[in-house]
Design a protein around this motif. Structure first.
Motif, PDB file in Angstrom:
ATOM      1  N   PRO A 169       0.670  -1.154   0.165  1.00 38.96           N
ATOM      2  CA  PRO A 169       0.059   0.044  -0.645  1.00 38.96           C
ATOM      3  C   PRO A 169       1.046   1.232   0.146  1.00 38.96           C
ATOM      4  O   PRO A 169       0.424   2.536  -0.795  1.00 38.96           O
ATOM      5  N   ALA A 170       1.824   1.380   0.405  1.00 43.13           N
ATOM      6  CA  ALA A 170       3.448   2.126   0.578  1.00 43.13           C
ATOM      7  C   ALA A 170       3.462   2.555  -0.876  1.00 43.13           C
ATOM      8  O   ALA A 170       3.730   3.923  -1.225  1.00 43.13           O
ATOM      9  N   LEU A 171       3.475   2.205  -2.255  1.00 40.74           N
ATOM     10  CA  LEU A 171       3.350   2.213  -3.110  1.00 40.74           C
ATOM     11  C   LEU A 171       2.767   3.742  -3.649  1.00 40.74           C
ATOM     12  O   LEU A 171       2.584   4.193  -4.729  1.00 40.74           O
ATOM     13  N   GLY A 172       1.292   3.018  -3.614  1.00 43.13           N
ATOM     14  CA  GLY A 172      -0.254   3.247  -3.885  1.00 43.13           C
ATOM     15  C   GLY A 172      -0.297   3.573  -5.445  1.00 43.13           C
ATOM     16  O   GLY A 172      -0.499   4.256  -5.930  1.00 43.13           O
ATOM     17  N   ILE A 173      -0.366   2.072  -6.289  1.00 42.30           N
ATOM     18  CA  ILE A 173       0.014   2.054  -7.297  1.00 42.30           C
ATOM     19  C   ILE A 173      -1.126   1.307  -8.135  1.00 42.30           C
ATOM     20  O   ILE A 173      -1.906   0.759  -7.420  1.00 42.30           O
ATOM     21  N   ASP A 174      -1.895   1.667  -8.781  1.00 45.53           N
ATOM     22  CA  ASP A 174      -3.556   1.988  -9.319  1.00 45.53           C
ATOM     23  C   ASP A 174      -3.024   1.208 -10.065  1.00 45.53           C
ATOM     24  O   ASP A 174      -3.562   1.831 -11.528  1.00 45.53           O
ATOM     25  N   TRP A 175      -3.173  -0.462 -10.199  1.00 47.52           N
ATOM     26  CA  TRP A 175      -3.046  -1.620 -11.272  1.00 47.52           C
ATOM     27  C   TRP A 175      -4.602  -1.113 -12.038  1.00 47.52           C
ATOM     28  O   TRP A 175      -5.311  -1.429 -11.330  1.00 47.52           O
ATOM     29  N   PRO A 176      -4.534  -1.191 -13.492  1.00 50.38           N
ATOM     30  CA  PRO A 176      -5.609  -1.504 -14.102  1.00 50.38           C
ATOM     31  C   PRO A 176      -6.476  -2.387 -14.142  1.00 50.38           C
ATOM     32  O   PRO A 176      -7.992  -2.714 -14.330  1.00 50.38           O
ATOM     33  N   ILE A 177      -5.681  -3.357 -14.076  1.00 48.52           N
ATOM     34  CA  ILE A 177      -6.323  -4.703 -12.962  1.00 48.52           C
ATOM     35  C   ILE A 177      -5.511  -5.455 -11.795  1.00 48.52           C
ATOM     36  O   ILE A 177      -5.082  -5.698 -11.514  1.00 48.52           O
ATOM     37  N   PRO A 178      -6.750  -5.675 -10.709  1.00 45.47           N
ATOM     38  CA  PRO A 178      -7.089  -5.559  -9.880  1.00 45.47           C
ATOM     39  C   PRO A 178      -5.612  -6.909  -9.746  1.00 45.47           C
ATOM     40  O   PRO A 178      -5.989  -7.915 -10.428  1.00 45.47           O
ATOM     41  N   LEU A 179      -5.125  -6.695  -8.336  1.00 41.87           N
ATOM     42  CA  LEU A 179      -3.845  -8.573  -8.406  1.00 41.87           C
ATOM     43  C   LEU A 179      -4.591  -9.793  -8.551  1.00 41.87           C
ATOM     44  O   LEU A 179      -3.484 -10.226  -8.147  1.00 41.87           O
ATOM     45  N   THR A 180      -5.874  -9.041  -7.476  1.00 40.63           N
ATOM     46  CA  THR A 180      -6.122 -10.424  -7.350  1.00 40.63           C
ATOM     47  C   THR A 180      -6.751 -11.036  -8.523  1.00 40.63           C
ATOM     48  O   THR A 180      -7.360 -12.386  -8.026  1.00 40.63           O
ATOM     49  N   GLN A 181      -7.082 -10.414  -9.531  1.00 32.38           N
ATOM     50  CA  GLN A 181      -7.182 -11.162 -10.769  1.00 32.38           C
ATOM     51  C   GLN A 181      -6.317 -10.886 -11.990  1.00 32.38           C
ATOM     52  O   GLN A 181      -6.425 -11.227 -13.032  1.00 32.38           O
ATOM     53  N   ALA A 182      -4.948 -11.261 -11.665  1.00 28.75           N
ATOM     54  CA  ALA A 182      -4.080 -10.670 -12.288  1.00 28.75           C
ATOM     55  C   ALA A 182      -3.404 -11.908 -12.366  1.00 28.75           C
ATOM     56  O   ALA A 182      -3.545 -13.052 -11.422  1.00 28.75           O
ATOM     57  N   VAL A 183      -1.954 -12.592 -13.422  1.00 33.08           N
ATOM     58  CA  VAL A 183      -1.251 -13.646 -13.335  1.00 33.08           C
ATOM     59  C   VAL A 183      -0.527 -13.165 -12.576  1.00 33.08           C
ATOM     60  O   VAL A 183       0.975 -11.979 -13.813  1.00 33.08           O
ATOM     61  N   ILE A 184       0.198 -13.896 -11.807  1.00 33.57           N
ATOM     62  CA  ILE A 184       1.435 -13.377 -11.008  1.00 33.57           C
ATOM     63  C   ILE A 184       2.429 -14.776 -10.297  1.00 33.57           C
ATOM     64  O   ILE A 184       1.358 -15.435 -10.139  1.00 33.57           O
ATOM     65  N   SER A 185       3.685 -14.479  -9.953  1.00 31.08           N
ATOM     66  CA  SER A 185       4.364 -16.086  -9.808  1.00 31.08           C
ATOM     67  C   SER A 185       4.177 -16.259  -8.024  1.00 31.08           C
ATOM     68  O   SER A 185       4.117 -14.532  -7.808  1.00 31.08           O
ATOM     69  N   ASP A 186       4.414 -16.857  -8.076  1.00 26.97           N
ATOM     70  CA  ASP A 186       4.111 -17.181  -6.430  1.00 26.97           C
ATOM     71  C   ASP A 186       5.283 -16.467  -5.749  1.00 26.97           C
ATOM     72  O   ASP A 186       5.113 -15.520  -4.369  1.00 26.97           O
ATOM     73  N   ALA A 187       6.607 -16.569  -6.880  1.00 26.25           N
ATOM     74  CA  ALA A 187       8.227 -16.079  -5.769  1.00 26.25           C
ATOM     75  C   ALA A 187       7.543 -14.460  -5.770  1.00 26.25           C
ATOM     76  O   ALA A 187       8.125 -13.756  -4.951  1.00 26.25           O
ATOM     77  N   ASP A 188       6.974 -13.783  -6.945  1.00 28.71           N
ATOM     78  CA  ASP A 188       6.606 -12.316  -6.724  1.00 28.71           C
ATOM     79  C   ASP A 188       5.404 -12.289  -5.826  1.00 28.71           C
ATOM     80  O   ASP A 188       5.989 -10.869  -5.242  1.00 28.71           O
ATOM     81  N   ARG A 189       4.538 -13.126  -5.301  1.00 26.92           N
ATOM     82  CA  ARG A 189       3.983 -12.265  -4.367  1.00 26.92           C
ATOM     83  C   ARG A 189       4.491 -12.538  -3.130  1.00 26.92           C
ATOM     84  O   ARG A 189       4.079 -12.218  -2.083  1.00 26.92           O
ATOM     85  N   GLN A 190       5.803 -12.549  -2.953  1.00 26.54           N
ATOM     86  CA  GLN A 190       6.621 -12.923  -1.531  1.00 26.54           C
ATOM     87  C   GLN A 190       7.630 -12.067  -1.137  1.00 26.54           C
ATOM     88  O   GLN A 190       8.111 -11.914  -0.260  1.00 26.54           O
TER      89      GLN A 190
END
Length: 478
Positions: A151-172
């Motif tokens: 949240p400190a970055l305040g990035i307004d992702w066009p596609i919510p991250l809950t719906q995005a395709v993200i690797s497990d490593a990047d989530r950590q």
């Protein structure tokens, strides 16, 4: 088509390039990296060596925020992305966020230590990046990351991250508050144990100081053992400076080894790794015929020492980012002409001193300050004369000044010609005139001080040292 242009962002060094896309019935064409045009607009000449591509068939593919230890130029070949950059370099801009939508008509230059991420906005997006270092496991170990969802970055992702395709490593990846900033590239001082090297460590306290015990400039293996990707500047204050000994067979070999062969090793490393080199040169590259030497005068050395310095200068001049700093009559913390004259004055000796060689003294703290100024302001690369200012004097004039400061008559100094002084001795030919023009360095905003100011200060220091040496000794407090 649009207009080719480079735009700055809130992150220092992160540049957005508006590309010219040329469409026709077949599709389109663009120049994704055009060195001459891009550098003319202010893009760094970053020297790419590897081109990577990432293909993303789905919308919403989101790559983690990674900062790598190299510069890169990103763009897309097809599709569009929402690009995000976070400054993870140590410094005031740490944590600054910039986002840009990138299509075929946009490229972004990303400096080392600025974390890069993107989210695909169209299917079948091909993402491209040019980098100026080769990937390796060792390099991977120096990556820095921050979490996409912080949240400190305040990035307004066009596609919510809950719906995005993200690797497990990047989530950590860690939150910004837990990120260790990527250190900036460092400066190293070669020859740090010499008089100038010690002065440089005072004005550049964050620089690494390498003496011969740490780095032997004449050893080719020493250059191979350094990870030069972690450095951006090398100040070469290492040199063979025994002017008369250089005329002997052994001295000639040592002078060429330190002043030429070693400089050749440094020039190759600096060119390969895009380092800035500051190389300290000498008035001895001239024959002394001209009364004042400017930076454009062709070299014409008289002796072996001057020949090796001129050859070293020629090698450094092949490095794209170089400052050759020519100086003369250097006085610093250690044995030197002024200290010798002061010691002779204290002993009541009346020496003979050469009166037909002319120049200006250069004190190492002034020389070091001038070098620091060049690195801070980054004027055009090339040759800069840097000595003390003030009247041109002979060595006999300076000796008389020292004697006067010591309370002795100026007439205690006997002026003699170089020919008389050198009779029966093995000496090298010296330039008669060693005065260097200072207009170019002054035009950069640095004004060298009058050498006489330092002369008086040094005499005060010598007087203080002698007073301390003559105090009665005591065991109290030992």
């Amino acid at each position: 088509m649009g207009t080719l242009a480079v735009r700055e962002t809130a992150i220092p060094g992160l540049l957005v390039i508006d590309l010219q896309v040329h469409p026709d019935a077949r599709g389109w064409f663009k120049e994704n990296w055009q060195r001459e045009k891009f550098t003319a607009l202010g893009l760094p000449d970053f020297g790419p060596v590897q081109n990577n591509m990432s293909f993303n068939p789905q919308v919403g593919v989101t790559r983690g925020i990674h900062a790598e230890p190299w510069d890169k130029l990103i763009s897309v070949a097809t599709g569009r992305v929402f690009g995000v950059w976070v400054d993870l370099r140590a410094g005031e801009s740490f944590g600054t966020v910039v986002s840009v939508e990138v299509g075929p008509d946009i490229a972004v230059f990303v400096p080392r230590g600025v974390a890069n991420s993107y989210q695909t906005l169209e299917p079948d997006t091909a993402y491209s990046y040019l980098v100026n270092d080769h990937w390796s496991p060792q390099a991977r170990a120096s990556y820095t990351y921050v979490n996409l969802a912080d949240p400190a970055l305040g990035i307004d992702w066009p596609i919510p991250l809950t719906q995005a395709v993200i690797s497990d490593a990047d989530r950590q990846h860690p939150l910004l508050a837990d990120v260790v900033p990527m250190p900036r590239r460092r400066t190293v001082i070669l020859g740090a144990n010499g008089q100038l090297g010690r002065a440089l460590t005072q004005v550049l306290p964050d620089a690494e100081a390498w003496g011969r015990d740490r780095f032997d400039v004449t050893d080719p293996a020493a250059y191979q053992a350094v990870r030069w990707q972690d450095y951006d500047t090398v100040i070469n204050a290492a040199a063979y400076t025994k002017v008369d000994a250089a005329e002997t067979p052994e001295g000639r070999r040592d002078a060429w080894a330190a002043n030429v062969t070693a400089v050749g090793h440094l020039a190759r490393v600096a060119t390969e790794h895009r380092l800035t080199v500051v190389h300290v040169s000498s008035d001895y590259v001239f024959d002394g015929t001209a009364k004042i030497h400017d930076e454009n005068e062709p070299v014409s050395p008289l002796g072996v020492y001057g020949q090796t310095k001129a050859a070293g200068d020629a090698l450094v001049a092949t490095v794209p980012r170089h400052y050759i700093v020519r100086t003369s009559w250097v006085i610093g913390d250690g044995p030197n002409f002024v200290r010798t004259m002061a010691a002779l004055a204290d002993k009541g000796i009346t020496p003979s001193v050469v009166d037909d060689q002319y120049g200006r003294l250069t004190f190492t703290d002034d020389l070091a300050a001038g070098i620091a100024h060049l690195l801070a302001t980054r004027p055009a690369y090339g040759v800069y004369n840097l000595t003390g200012d003030g009247p041109v004097q002979s060595w006999a004039d300076i000796a008389a000044d020292v004697y006067e400061l010591c309370g002795r008559p100026r007439t205690d100094i006997t002026p003699v010609s170089t020919a008389v002084y050198s009779a029966g001795k093995q000496t090298s030919a010296r330039p008669r005139h060693s005065t260097l023009a200072l207009d170019k360095i002054i035009a950069t905003g640095f004004t060298p001080r009058d050498a006489s100011q330092h002369l008086a200060r040094l005499r005060a220091l010598l007087t203080s040292e002698r007073t301390l040496d003559q105090r009665p000794t005591s065991s109290e407090g030992q």
